[in-house]
Write an enzyme that holds these catalytic residues in place. Structure first.
Site, short mmCIF file in Angstrom:
data_model
loop_
_atom_site.label_atom_id
_atom_site.label_comp_id
_atom_site.label_asym_id
_atom_site.label_seq_id
_atom_site.Cartn_x
_atom_site.Cartn_y
_atom_site.Cartn_z
N MET A 164 -12.67 38.58 -64.14
CA MET A 164 -11.51 39.41 -63.86
C MET A 164 -11.47 39.78 -62.37
O MET A 164 -12.44 39.61 -61.65
CB MET A 164 -11.52 40.70 -64.70
CG MET A 164 -11.34 40.44 -66.18
SD MET A 164 -9.73 39.74 -66.56
CE MET A 164 -9.78 39.76 -68.35
N CYS A 165 -10.39 40.36 -61.97
CA CYS A 165 -10.21 40.69 -60.57
C CYS A 165 -9.60 42.08 -60.49
O CYS A 165 -9.48 42.75 -61.50
CB CYS A 165 -9.26 39.68 -59.92
SG CYS A 165 -9.69 37.96 -60.28
N GLN A 166 -9.25 42.50 -59.30
CA GLN A 166 -8.52 43.76 -59.18
C GLN A 166 -7.33 43.58 -58.26
O GLN A 166 -7.37 42.81 -57.30
CB GLN A 166 -9.44 44.86 -58.64
CG GLN A 166 -10.52 45.25 -59.64
CD GLN A 166 -10.75 46.76 -59.71
OE1 GLN A 166 -10.04 47.56 -59.11
NE2 GLN A 166 -11.76 47.14 -60.47
N ASN A 223 -4.48 39.31 -61.97
CA ASN A 223 -5.72 39.82 -62.58
C ASN A 223 -5.70 39.41 -64.04
O ASN A 223 -4.75 39.72 -64.77
CB ASN A 223 -5.78 41.35 -62.44
CG ASN A 223 -6.60 42.00 -63.55
OD1 ASN A 223 -6.05 42.43 -64.55
ND2 ASN A 223 -7.90 42.07 -63.38
#
Lengths: 256, 256
Positions: free
Chosen positions: B1-3, B108
């Protein structure tokens, strides 16, 4: 008019030394102070730094001078506005995607007689003749090879023909790369140098700075630097003949 | 995942304060350390800084924290790789041109069930599901409105439909902007806050830093900050409902 700087090499190399001299022309040793930009290919990825401030005062140019980014294909530009105001959307290099690769383009010159027809797919965002010419080039390549990037010997004559057509509308020196091939077109003024073993020291024209490449290179390194006018005063630069479209790969001009 | 981090405002504003907290999540207060990027629209122009280094050690992120770039539309991303290696071509945000404007996108989530059909015009350069999804969105918009950008009330339902289709293949929180409208889609997690008069002080969660916006703003300023999770601990953030596609303009979510 503007000024161009390009680098093509066989191993990822930083451009800090050449950019030190080149960026001085953006307001210090010359008056190309209407913005600037630089593109670095890293494999298929590409990052572009642009700023509408003069390169000698731009904090982004300061970062590029200090932060060694290693790349095989670099295209830089300092702008003296002819068509289009001093705005970010008019700063070179421009970037578009074609055949699943980024293409990057910077132009020195002016095309007062260039009246582009319907652009087809690619449209310019800014107001420069340069970005419109870039769109015409990519449109021509796409329409000529809808299936994907062809071998260089097929691509080259198509690029040469559309380049000659655009160049007939004014002055059209340019640098163009997709991260695989590096094209340099001389319409009026463009020079290059190939640095390879045995390496020597080089001294900048625009800044009192010398680098001894013997300390920084390995025997197999080869780097071509392309610029509107030579950046060093103790090396022999080759003037590209007017009307010539060169293709560089691994730091050498190819025979196409 | 990312932000994700986004900003949309009615007057060009710098994002230094929010980026200070956000970029700490790229290796310091959180483990999103597989590269990062940020895009700033300035009128129609757009500049993107990307780096495959963690944002807490990247010299480019350091520049962005220190150099106040004023923009109405900002999209930032810190990456924790799911699909695609840690390489520059896989860093968000991605950019393409459509209808003579730059479009910028950051994602995301993860789309494990996403098997894109023939891409048509836009092709991904890197290996991420995110860039492929972006290409599908732009392709859909282009095919639906070949004449140019339609009014928002016509564009919105088309974007909502293709978004829902893509979101059904996994997790699909995203930020998207063309420098005119700013879209934020919540698939699982996304919050926002609108700052406007009367302004107050805000304190970051990820860094012990407080800014008193009363000293930096004028009465008419309005700024929306959108982020995966709230960046401050003394303000009330609004959680965007799951499945919602918001459109921001001039610092406010529009009713579409």
């Amino acid at each position: 008019m503007c000024q161009l700087l390009g680098m093509n090499c066989n191993t990822p190399t930083d451009i800090c030394f050449s950019f030190e001299g080149f960026s001085a022309r953006g307001g210090k040793t010359d008056d190309h102070s209407d913005g600037w930009g630089i593109a670095f290919f890293e494999e298929k990825g590409c990052r572009i730094f642009i700023d509408d401030k003069p390169s000698i005062v731009s904090p982004v140019a300061d970062l590029v001078r200090r932060y060694p980014i290693h790349s095989n294909h670099v295209i830089a530009h300092i702008r003296k506005a002819t068509q289009g105001e001093v705005r970010l959307q008019n700063c070179h290099p421009f970037q578009r995607e074609l055949w699943g690769r980024y293409w990057v383009f910077a132009h020195n010159g002016n095309l007062p007689d260039f009246q582009p027809e319907n652009m087809g797919f690619y449209q310019a965002v800014g107001e420069t003749d340069s970005e419109k010419a870039f769109c015409v080039i990519l449109e021509t390549l796409r329409q000529s090879f809808p299936q994907g990037k062809p071998p260089l010997e097929k691509l080259y004559p198509v690029l040469r023909t559309i380049t000659a057509k655009l160049a007939s509308a004014g002055v059209f020196n340019y640098l163009l790369s997709d991260g695989e091939h590096f094209f340099a077109h001389c319409s009026t003024k463009l020079s290059y140098i190939v640095r390879q073993a045995p390496f020597a020291a080089a001294h900048l024209i625009d800044s009192d700075m010398t680098v001894d490449f013997r300390e920084l290179t390995s025997l197999s390194d080869r780097v071509a630097i392309i610029a509107t006018t030579p950046l060093t005063d103790n090396e022999v630069w080759t003037t590209i003949p007017i009307g010539e479209l060169l293709v560089f790969q691994d730091g050498l001009p190819l025979e196409v």
